[in-house]
Design a protein around this motif. Structure first.
Motif, PDB file in Angstrom:
ATOM      1  N   PRO A  63      65.794 -40.546 -42.053  1.00 39.70           N
ATOM      2  CA  PRO A  63      65.078 -40.588 -43.293  1.00 39.70           C
ATOM      3  C   PRO A  63      63.986 -41.830 -43.418  1.00 39.70           C
ATOM      4  CG  PRO A  63      67.522 -40.664 -43.750  1.00 39.70           C
ATOM      5  CD  PRO A  63      67.296 -40.784 -42.202  1.00 39.70           C
ATOM      6  N   ALA A  64      64.303 -42.919 -42.450  1.00 41.95           N
ATOM      7  CA  ALA A  64      63.361 -43.998 -42.586  1.00 41.95           C
ATOM      8  C   ALA A  64      61.849 -43.554 -42.014  1.00 41.95           C
ATOM      9  CB  ALA A  64      63.805 -45.185 -41.761  1.00 41.95           C
ATOM     10  N   GLU A  65      62.008 -42.719 -40.841  1.00 43.44           N
ATOM     11  CA  GLU A  65      60.831 -42.066 -40.517  1.00 43.44           C
ATOM     12  C   GLU A  65      60.148 -41.051 -41.165  1.00 43.44           C
ATOM     13  OE1 GLU A  65      61.728 -41.153 -36.324  1.00 43.44           O
ATOM     14  OE2 GLU A  65      62.316 -43.121 -35.794  1.00 43.44           O
ATOM     15  N   ALA A  66      61.131 -40.336 -41.894  1.00 45.40           N
ATOM     16  CA  ALA A  66      60.658 -39.255 -42.629  1.00 45.40           C
ATOM     17  C   ALA A  66      59.713 -39.812 -43.899  1.00 45.40           C
ATOM     18  CB  ALA A  66      61.770 -38.471 -43.114  1.00 45.40           C
ATOM     19  N   SER A  67      60.165 -40.960 -44.535  1.00 49.26           N
ATOM     20  CA  SER A  67      59.786 -41.308 -45.696  1.00 49.26           C
ATOM     21  C   SER A  67      58.108 -41.829 -45.455  1.00 49.26           C
ATOM     22  CB  SER A  67      60.407 -42.436 -46.267  1.00 49.26           C
ATOM     23  OG  SER A  67      60.519 -43.842 -45.621  1.00 49.26           O
ATOM     24  N   SER A  68      58.130 -42.390 -44.108  1.00 48.36           N
ATOM     25  CA  SER A  68      56.886 -42.816 -43.606  1.00 48.36           C
ATOM     26  C   SER A  68      55.841 -41.520 -43.366  1.00 48.36           C
ATOM     27  CB  SER A  68      56.938 -43.645 -42.238  1.00 48.36           C
ATOM     28  OG  SER A  68      55.907 -43.701 -41.783  1.00 48.36           O
ATOM     29  N   ARG A  79      54.225 -34.954 -55.700  1.00 48.01           N
ATOM     30  CA  ARG A  79      55.362 -35.031 -54.839  1.00 48.01           C
ATOM     31  C   ARG A  79      56.585 -34.706 -55.722  1.00 48.01           C
ATOM     32  NH1 ARG A  79      54.678 -38.352 -50.383  1.00 48.01           N
ATOM     33  NH2 ARG A  79      56.496 -39.463 -50.642  1.00 48.01           N
ATOM     34  N   ARG A  80      56.450 -34.750 -56.988  1.00 50.46           N
ATOM     35  CA  ARG A  80      57.578 -34.380 -57.534  1.00 50.46           C
ATOM     36  C   ARG A  80      57.783 -32.831 -57.723  1.00 50.46           C
ATOM     37  NH1 ARG A  80      57.959 -33.838 -64.108  1.00 50.46           N
ATOM     38  NH2 ARG A  80      56.876 -32.187 -63.384  1.00 50.46           N
ATOM     39  N   GLN A  81      56.521 -32.184 -57.864  1.00 54.28           N
ATOM     40  CA  GLN A  81      56.498 -30.600 -57.846  1.00 54.28           C
ATOM     41  C   GLN A  81      56.606 -30.128 -56.571  1.00 54.28           C
ATOM     42  OE1 GLN A  81      52.894 -29.561 -59.697  1.00 54.28           O
ATOM     43  NE2 GLN A  81      53.529 -30.610 -61.774  1.00 54.28           N
ATOM     44  N   GLY A  82      55.993 -30.716 -55.567  1.00 51.12           N
ATOM     45  CA  GLY A  82      56.034 -30.090 -54.068  1.00 51.12           C
ATOM     46  C   GLY A  82      57.377 -30.336 -53.312  1.00 51.12           C
ATOM     47  N   PHE A  83      58.141 -31.321 -53.512  1.00 50.94           N
ATOM     48  CA  PHE A  83      59.229 -31.530 -52.460  1.00 50.94           C
ATOM     49  C   PHE A  83      60.729 -30.950 -53.566  1.00 50.94           C
ATOM     50  CE2 PHE A  83      56.819 -35.492 -51.185  1.00 50.94           C
ATOM     51  CZ  PHE A  83      56.404 -34.743 -49.894  1.00 50.94           C
ATOM     52  N   GLY A  84      61.536 -30.626 -52.657  1.00 48.23           N
ATOM     53  CA  GLY A  84      62.756 -30.298 -53.210  1.00 48.23           C
ATOM     54  C   GLY A  84      63.735 -31.453 -52.933  1.00 48.23           C
ATOM     55  N   ALA A  85      64.872 -30.998 -53.598  1.00 45.57           N
ATOM     56  CA  ALA A  85      65.886 -32.181 -53.823  1.00 45.57           C
ATOM     57  C   ALA A  85      66.286 -32.941 -52.595  1.00 45.57           C
ATOM     58  CB  ALA A  85      67.084 -31.788 -54.722  1.00 45.57           C
ATOM     59  N   GLU A  86      66.476 -32.056 -51.485  1.00 46.60           N
ATOM     60  CA  GLU A  86      67.052 -32.794 -50.251  1.00 46.60           C
ATOM     61  C   GLU A  86      65.984 -33.788 -49.777  1.00 46.60           C
ATOM     62  OE1 GLU A  86      70.054 -33.195 -48.968  1.00 46.60           O
ATOM     63  OE2 GLU A  86      69.398 -34.230 -47.117  1.00 46.60           O
ATOM     64  N   VAL A  87      64.846 -33.116 -49.647  1.00 44.21           N
ATOM     65  CA  VAL A  87      63.536 -33.973 -49.080  1.00 44.21           C
ATOM     66  C   VAL A  87      63.324 -35.178 -49.964  1.00 44.21           C
ATOM     67  CG1 VAL A  87      60.981 -34.002 -48.809  1.00 44.21           C
ATOM     68  CG2 VAL A  87      62.463 -31.977 -47.950  1.00 44.21           C
ATOM     69  N   ARG A 128      65.729 -36.900 -51.709  1.00 43.04           N
ATOM     70  CA  ARG A 128      66.758 -37.455 -51.371  1.00 43.04           C
ATOM     71  C   ARG A 128      66.738 -38.401 -50.163  1.00 43.04           C
ATOM     72  NH1 ARG A 128      70.695 -34.260 -53.249  1.00 43.04           N
ATOM     73  NH2 ARG A 128      70.360 -32.859 -51.744  1.00 43.04           N
ATOM     74  N   ARG A 129      66.129 -37.667 -49.070  1.00 41.02           N
ATOM     75  CA  ARG A 129      65.675 -38.441 -47.759  1.00 41.02           C
ATOM     76  C   ARG A 129      64.610 -39.522 -47.852  1.00 41.02           C
ATOM     77  NH1 ARG A 129      67.974 -34.931 -42.745  1.00 41.02           N
ATOM     78  NH2 ARG A 129      69.309 -33.393 -44.027  1.00 41.02           N
ATOM     79  N   ILE A 130      63.673 -39.095 -48.589  1.00 37.32           N
ATOM     80  CA  ILE A 130      62.486 -39.985 -48.959  1.00 37.32           C
ATOM     81  C   ILE A 130      62.921 -41.227 -49.621  1.00 37.32           C
ATOM     82  CG2 ILE A 130      60.276 -40.380 -50.103  1.00 37.32           C
ATOM     83  CD1 ILE A 130      59.656 -37.482 -49.608  1.00 37.32           C
TER      84      ILE A 130
END
Lengths: 485, 99
Positions: A313-318, A346-354, A356-358
């Motif tokens: 998730p750290a690398e993903a958030s970046s 970003r709210r509209q574009g990402f789903g819940a799991e993404v 969460r990991r961000i």
């Protein structure tokens, strides 16, 4: 026997002998897609027009006697690899309209090798998931039981091969995303060594863990695909300049006297009894082939999941900070200023799991917490890698179950992220250590669900994996069952 | 990670702001509970003494990857802008940044 049900090497024989044309093979695969895709949903996008054109071109080349390693072979691509001029979504709303201006290196390589691209396979959004349920485009169904998940994140790539909707496919593996769905769908899946296959054009999830690899119907096909995929790429600075062997020459090689390590930490409580029994049988087959079973220990196994759920998730958030509504993809319609455009897009574009990991990743990297989370996890990661270095002093390869359970029901774990994460418990350590792994079918449960066995080897020893996996495959003689759809 | 930090909805709101994510009140509640579960699980790393262990940030030991400084083909403005939600001329257009 329908053409769509054959392997790469079987089809190559037929092409070489002039028994079939590339066009016949491609048409066969699309007729199969017509019959089953509605129920399985392997694909986000089909590329029929492009495929027919590529098959026609392949037939011209065949006529000229120009036969490349994959001439006329229909291949599916996980929708995480960029395809020039073909929408590439990564399973996300935020990229629903993204048309890459270039090809990923693997796409260039497969294309040069004569492959015919069938379509873009479904996946968990940004490869974050273990079930392909987080795709913005809806879930993929396991062809062995349509009420069950196919695994993930490369679920569509796995089902496309299992349901004969292509001959081979490409996936990506960050914590098990090739091997876990391969096991749950009864096909072969390999995650190569980090740096073995170029990640140029692979949409980034966790850059220190991501690796591209193939799904195939048997181990020989895996070797054929690896011959095309592997190698240094000047466009990708983490790809490694080491020699690429001809992987096909490892097929069927004998394993007499090989030491096969069984890590006790992988045979613990919580593992499904039918999975445990099938893997024990696999161990017996390996022993019968001349492998010497040695007990080994990977003492930090119990920490792998915790390390992974900080680092990934750290690398993903970046990596996912780039989706801001400016350069490509979705942009919200109602923003009064720049900041609002970012947050609403970003709210509209990402789903819940993404999301969460961000959030986990952003928190783990935020001021005051970096050392406690990312720093600590990176240290434990070093210990996990050391475990493997020490284990490979005592054995040539390691054998483990690929997953703790067979495929679970759709919806069963969607509300419990931790339970979902646990389905990758046997595959995550491989990515943290950067070593290669392969999952091979090793049987079925009483209910008819596939089970996989995993082999692991040291860095750049994919050849060893193909050698033991092919010898195992031949001697185990697992029933050649296909899903009834 | 000394002891278990319990995240509050205010913390989650702050992290969401750092991540440029708008979250609804409902999401805030859900994420707070789920992130706390995950952090509690991750806390097991503190059982390990890692004093003196060099952190590993990369799977393979690679040193700097240099290449020749040579001009090569590039995308060009038109293709680079082709996916933009709002491009004008040679630029990406965005809503106003400052009042």
């Amino acid at each position: 026997m329908e053409l769509y049900s054959l392997t790469i090497h079987e089809l190559q024989e037929k092409i070489k002998n002039g028994d079939v044309s590339a066009m016949q093979i491609t048409e066969s695969v699309f007729s199969r897609i017509n019959a089953v895709e509605e129920r399985v949903h392997s694909y986000i996008r089909l590329m029929k027009e492009e495929a027919l054109a590529a098959a026609a071109k392949a037939d011209e080349n065949i006529k000229k006697g120009d036969l490349q390693p994959l001439t006329g072979i229909p291949v599916a691509l996980k929708d995480i690899v960029c395809t020039k001029g073909i929408t590439t979504t990564c399973g996300s709303h935020i990229l629903h309209n993204f048309v890459p201006p270039y090809n990923a290196t693997v796409v260039e390589k497969l294309s040069a090798a004569g492959a015919v691209f069938v379509g873009k396979a479904n996946m968990d959004e940004f490869a974050m998931g273990s079930s392909t349920e987080t795709s913005y485009f809806g879930p993929t169904h396991n062809p062995w039981d349509l009420e069950r998940i196919p695994g993930g994140s490369s679920g569509g790539s796995a089902t496309a091969v299992a349901a004969d909707e292509c001959i081979a496919s490409i996936g990506s593996d960050t914590g098990g995303s090739i091997r876990q769905p391969a096991a749950l769908c009864g096909v072969v899946g390999m995650k190569p060594t980090y740096g073995r296959v170029s990640r140029f054009g692979l949409i980034a999830f966790a850059s220190s863990l991501d690796q591209i690899g193939p799904f195939t119907k048997d181990v020989e096909d895996c070797a054929i695909m690896m011959n095309v995929l592997a190698g240094y790429d000047p466009k990708e600075s983490t790809s490694v300049k080491t020699e690429v062997p001809d992987y096909r020459r490892f097929i069927g090689g004998d394993i007499k006297g090989w030491k096969v390590g069984i890590p006790k930490e992988y045979f613990v409580e919580g593992i499904d009894p039918e999975v445990a029994a099938a893997v024990q049988k696999a161990i017996a087959v390996v022993e019968k082939c001349g492998g010497k079973i040695v007990d080994i220990t990977l003492p930090h196994t119990q920490y792998c999941l915790a390390v992974y759920y900080i680092i990934a998730p750290a690398e993903a958030s970046s990596n996912l900070a780039r989706y801001d509504g400016v350069k490509y993809g979705l942009r919200t319609a109602d923003a009064r200023d720049l900041m609002e455009m970012y947050t609403k897009t970003r709210r509209q574009g990402f789903g819940a799991e993404v999301k969460r990991r961000i959030m986990i990743g952003t928190y783990a990297l935020s001021a005051g917490y970096y050392d406690a989370y990312y720093g600590k996890a990176s240290q434990v990661r070093a210990l996990i890698r050391r475990d493997f270095d020490e284990a490979f002093q005592q054995c040539d390869v390691i054998l483990t179950p690929t997953t703790p359970t067979p495929a679970f029901k759709i919806g069963e774990k969607t509300d419990d992220p931790l339970q979902m994460y646990l389905s990758d418990i046997f595959t995550i350590s491989t990515n943290l250590a950067g070593i290669p792994g392969i999952s091979v079918p090793c049987g079925f449960t009483a209910a008819g669900l596939p089970i996989g066995v995993q082999f692991l080897a040291g860095h750049f020893e994919e050849g060893k994996l193909l050698q033991i996996a092919s010898t195992y495959e031949k001697n185990a003689a697992i029933e050649k069952r296909r899903p009834t759809l | 990670m000394e002891g278990i930090l319990k995240l509050t909805t205010q913390n989650v709101e702050y992290v969401a702001k750092l991540a440029r994510l708008e979250v609804t009140n409902q999401e805030k509640e859900k994420f707070t509970a789920q992130l706390n579960d995950i952090l509690l699980y991750i806390d097991k790393l503190n059982e390990l003494d890692t004093t003196g262990v060099a952190p590993m940030s990369h799977a393979i030991a690679v040193t700097n990857a240099f290449r020749e400084d040579k001009v090569a083909e590039s995308l060009g403005t038109q293709r680079a802008l082709a996916n933009a939600p709002d491009a004008r001329g040679e630029f990406f257009r965005v809503p106003k940044v400052i009042d």
